[in-house]
Design a protein around this motif. Sequence first.
Motif, PDB file in Angstrom:
ATOM      1  N   ASP A  84       4.150  -8.582  17.514  1.00 52.84           N
ATOM      2  CA  ASP A  84       3.368  -7.644  16.695  1.00 52.84           C
ATOM      3  C   ASP A  84       3.580  -7.908  15.211  1.00 52.84           C
ATOM      4  OD1 ASP A  84       1.576  -5.614  16.165  1.00 52.84           O
ATOM      5  OD2 ASP A  84       3.021  -3.989  16.440  1.00 52.84           O
ATOM      6  N   LEU A  85       3.507  -9.189  14.836  1.00 53.82           N
ATOM      7  CA  LEU A  85       3.621  -9.530  13.420  1.00 53.82           C
ATOM      8  C   LEU A  85       2.282  -9.189  12.762  1.00 53.82           C
ATOM      9  CD1 LEU A  85       5.062 -12.899  12.023  1.00 53.82           C
ATOM     10  CD2 LEU A  85       3.745 -11.224  10.727  1.00 53.82           C
ATOM     11  N   ALA A  86       2.305  -8.241  11.842  1.00 54.67           N
ATOM     12  CA  ALA A  86       1.110  -7.755  11.168  1.00 54.67           C
ATOM     13  C   ALA A  86       1.538  -7.174   9.827  1.00 54.67           C
ATOM     14  CB  ALA A  86       0.408  -6.693  12.018  1.00 54.67           C
ATOM     15  N   PRO A  87       0.608  -6.978   8.889  1.00 54.28           N
ATOM     16  CA  PRO A  87       0.989  -6.473   7.565  1.00 54.28           C
ATOM     17  C   PRO A  87       1.758  -5.151   7.590  1.00 54.28           C
ATOM     18  CG  PRO A  87      -1.225  -7.355   7.488  1.00 54.28           C
ATOM     19  CD  PRO A  87      -0.822  -7.354   8.934  1.00 54.28           C
ATOM     20  N   GLY A  88       1.518  -4.320   8.597  1.00 54.45           N
ATOM     21  CA  GLY A  88       2.238  -3.058   8.676  1.00 54.45           C
ATOM     22  C   GLY A  88       3.682  -3.209   9.100  1.00 54.45           C
ATOM     23  N   ASN A  89       4.060  -4.363   9.633  1.00 54.47           N
ATOM     24  CA  ASN A  89       5.424  -4.606  10.094  1.00 54.47           C
ATOM     25  C   ASN A  89       6.176  -5.593   9.214  1.00 54.47           C
ATOM     26  OD1 ASN A  89       5.311  -2.809  12.229  1.00 54.47           O
ATOM     27  ND2 ASN A  89       4.508  -4.337  13.650  1.00 54.47           N
ATOM     28  N   VAL A  90       5.692  -5.763   7.991  1.00 58.53           N
ATOM     29  CA  VAL A  90       6.376  -6.596   7.002  1.00 58.53           C
ATOM     30  C   VAL A  90       6.643  -5.729   5.773  1.00 58.53           C
ATOM     31  CG1 VAL A  90       6.261  -8.648   5.533  1.00 58.53           C
ATOM     32  CG2 VAL A  90       5.220  -8.688   7.815  1.00 58.53           C
ATOM     33  N   ILE A  91       7.905  -5.486   5.483  1.00 62.32           N
ATOM     34  CA  ILE A  91       8.289  -4.712   4.299  1.00 62.32           C
ATOM     35  C   ILE A  91       8.552  -5.693   3.163  1.00 62.32           C
ATOM     36  CG2 ILE A  91       9.937  -3.070   3.316  1.00 62.32           C
ATOM     37  CD1 ILE A  91       8.259  -1.904   5.543  1.00 62.32           C
TER      38      ILE A  91
ATOM     39  N   LEU B 116       9.669  -6.341  -0.921  1.00 60.96           N
ATOM     40  CA  LEU B 116      10.270  -5.922  -2.178  1.00 60.96           C
ATOM     41  C   LEU B 116      10.194  -7.108  -3.125  1.00 60.96           C
ATOM     42  CD1 LEU B 116      11.770  -3.635  -3.677  1.00 60.96           C
ATOM     43  CD2 LEU B 116      13.912  -4.681  -2.921  1.00 60.96           C
ATOM     44  N   GLY B 117       9.368  -7.006  -4.147  1.00 63.42           N
ATOM     45  CA  GLY B 117       9.096  -8.159  -5.018  1.00 63.42           C
ATOM     46  C   GLY B 117       8.267  -9.164  -4.243  1.00 63.42           C
ATOM     47  N   ASP B 118       8.843 -10.334  -3.983  1.00 62.60           N
ATOM     48  CA  ASP B 118       8.172 -11.315  -3.124  1.00 62.60           C
ATOM     49  C   ASP B 118       9.063 -11.657  -1.933  1.00 62.60           C
ATOM     50  OD1 ASP B 118      10.111 -12.774  -4.399  1.00 62.60           O
ATOM     51  OD2 ASP B 118       8.727 -14.019  -5.546  1.00 62.60           O
ATOM     52  N   ARG B 119       9.919 -10.713  -1.586  1.00 59.01           N
ATOM     53  CA  ARG B 119      10.853 -10.898  -0.467  1.00 59.01           C
ATOM     54  C   ARG B 119      10.385 -10.074   0.727  1.00 59.01           C
ATOM     55  NH1 ARG B 119      16.278 -12.370  -0.161  1.00 59.01           N
ATOM     56  NH2 ARG B 119      17.371 -11.631   1.690  1.00 59.01           N
ATOM     57  N   PRO B 120       9.926 -10.724   1.799  1.00 55.38           N
ATOM     58  CA  PRO B 120       9.482  -9.980   2.979  1.00 55.38           C
ATOM     59  C   PRO B 120      10.627  -9.761   3.973  1.00 55.38           C
ATOM     60  CG  PRO B 120       8.986 -12.295   3.273  1.00 55.38           C
ATOM     61  CD  PRO B 120       9.700 -12.176   1.940  1.00 55.38           C
ATOM     62  N   THR B 121      10.540  -8.679   4.718  1.00 55.58           N
ATOM     63  CA  THR B 121      11.454  -8.434   5.821  1.00 55.58           C
ATOM     64  C   THR B 121      10.634  -8.012   7.033  1.00 55.58           C
ATOM     65  OG1 THR B 121      13.212  -7.713   4.314  1.00 55.58           O
ATOM     66  CG2 THR B 121      13.464  -7.151   6.637  1.00 55.58           C
ATOM     67  N   LEU B 122      10.807  -8.724   8.126  1.00 51.48           N
ATOM     68  CA  LEU B 122      10.084  -8.427   9.360  1.00 51.48           C
ATOM     69  C   LEU B 122      10.801  -7.306  10.104  1.00 51.48           C
ATOM     70  CD1 LEU B 122       7.793  -9.236  11.308  1.00 51.48           C
ATOM     71  CD2 LEU B 122       9.313 -10.973  12.250  1.00 51.48           C
ATOM     72  N   ILE B 123      10.042  -6.279  10.488  1.00 50.19           N
ATOM     73  CA  ILE B 123      10.625  -5.123  11.166  1.00 50.19           C
ATOM     74  C   ILE B 123       9.910  -4.882  12.493  1.00 50.19           C
ATOM     75  CG2 ILE B 123      11.268  -4.050   8.964  1.00 50.19           C
ATOM     76  CD1 ILE B 123       8.884  -2.075   9.452  1.00 50.19           C
TER      77      ILE B 123
ATOM     78  N   PRO C  64      14.635  -1.633   1.851  1.00 50.02           N
ATOM     79  CA  PRO C  64      13.841  -1.028   0.775  1.00 50.02           C
ATOM     80  C   PRO C  64      12.567  -1.832   0.536  1.00 50.02           C
ATOM     81  CG  PRO C  64      15.645  -2.291  -0.153  1.00 50.02           C
ATOM     82  CD  PRO C  64      15.830  -2.324   1.341  1.00 50.02           C
ATOM     83  N   GLY C  65      11.539  -1.158   0.081  1.00 51.70           N
ATOM     84  CA  GLY C  65      10.287  -1.849  -0.209  1.00 51.70           C
ATOM     85  C   GLY C  65       9.104  -1.086   0.333  1.00 51.70           C
ATOM     86  N   THR C  66       7.975  -1.785   0.426  1.00 57.13           N
ATOM     87  CA  THR C  66       6.701  -1.188   0.817  1.00 57.13           C
ATOM     88  C   THR C  66       6.055  -2.055   1.887  1.00 57.13           C
ATOM     89  OG1 THR C  66       6.423  -0.401  -1.454  1.00 57.13           O
ATOM     90  CG2 THR C  66       4.460  -0.391  -0.059  1.00 57.13           C
ATOM     91  N   PRO C  67       5.444  -1.454   2.918  1.00 59.39           N
ATOM     92  CA  PRO C  67       4.712  -2.279   3.886  1.00 59.39           C
ATOM     93  C   PRO C  67       3.663  -3.140   3.195  1.00 59.39           C
ATOM     94  CG  PRO C  67       4.955  -0.047   4.703  1.00 59.39           C
ATOM     95  CD  PRO C  67       5.430  -0.029   3.271  1.00 59.39           C
ATOM     96  N   LEU C  68       3.520  -4.357   3.671  1.00 66.87           N
ATOM     97  CA  LEU C  68       2.603  -5.307   3.042  1.00 66.87           C
ATOM     98  C   LEU C  68       1.178  -4.768   2.964  1.00 66.87           C
ATOM     99  CD1 LEU C  68       1.999  -8.123   1.883  1.00 66.87           C
ATOM    100  CD2 LEU C  68       1.813  -8.966   4.233  1.00 66.87           C
ATOM    101  N   ASN C  69       0.707  -4.096   4.025  1.00 57.99           N
ATOM    102  CA  ASN C  69      -0.664  -3.593   3.984  1.00 57.99           C
ATOM    103  C   ASN C  69      -0.841  -2.543   2.885  1.00 57.99           C
ATOM    104  OD1 ASN C  69       0.991  -1.844   5.412  1.00 57.99           O
ATOM    105  ND2 ASN C  69      -0.546  -1.292   6.937  1.00 57.99           N
ATOM    106  N   ASP C  70       0.162  -1.671   2.693  1.00 58.27           N
ATOM    107  CA  ASP C  70       0.069  -0.668   1.626  1.00 58.27           C
ATOM    108  C   ASP C  70       0.137  -1.318   0.251  1.00 58.27           C
ATOM    109  OD1 ASP C  70      -0.032   1.263   3.581  1.00 58.27           O
ATOM    110  OD2 ASP C  70       2.078   1.848   3.392  1.00 58.27           O
TER     111      ASP C  70
END
Length: 263
Positions: free
Chosen positions: A121-128, A130-137, A79-85
């Motif tokens: 391909d670590l980039a803002p679009g591939n980091v979800i 939630l709050g300040d918790r990132p998940t690499l996808i 759950p969460g939002t892509p970092l770039n968004d």
Amino acid sequence: MLGEIGRGSTAVVHLAMDAAGREVAVKEILPEFAAEAEGRRRLAREIAVQSRIRSPYVARLLDGDVAAERPYLVMAHVPGTPLNDLVAAYGPFRGDRLLRLARRLALGLAAVHDAGVLHRDLAPGNVIVLGDRPTLIDFGIAHGAGADQITRRGMVVGTPAYLAPELIEGEPATAASDVFSWAATLACAATGRPPYGRGSLHGTCFRILRGEHDLDGIAGPLAGLLPLGLRRDPAARPSARWFAGALAEGSGAVTERGGVVAA
């Protein structure tokens, strides 16, 4: 299946529910690629590399079937939002929230490297987030470290604005290349803009190769740390594990003004 939540050039991702009632993400290869042996090989490689990784900051692989009529893999839903968004909608991260994001993403990347995997391909679009918790996808182009990589000058694989200079020059990816992308991604999170600017692919790649990054406005520990990750020479970049340690609360690696004692 509950509905489509993402679509790329070769695959579609569905939100689904498993037999235990958990929400999961199902990545399914599009029919035209499922008909090709190469499409199935790529999915098999993605399953193989992602299955090695164990981290609360990396999407967890649950299942997959390359031989199915419709090849797929299943991941825990993040759950969460892509970092770039998130940055586009609410602006840059600041203060302790930014530092927690940076350290946790460094820990996730360190776990990837510890498993012998390169994300590529670590980039803002591939980091979800939630709050300040990132998940690499998205391990769609990930490789095992040391695996054969087909690279050549002029071939761009990954998100161009966050690629390490050696990849633009056609050199094989390494853990240091992922570290560069980590630093560039955090620069975007901290400023709200890509560190090598926007515009044409040619212009962006030129600025990366020249080391012309824009870190204006970044304060605190990251002001001293991010330039280390963006060093032109990959051999001079510290590891993801080192950055995670440098960002740990009470670490002596970073001075009060953000300078670095040792790399």
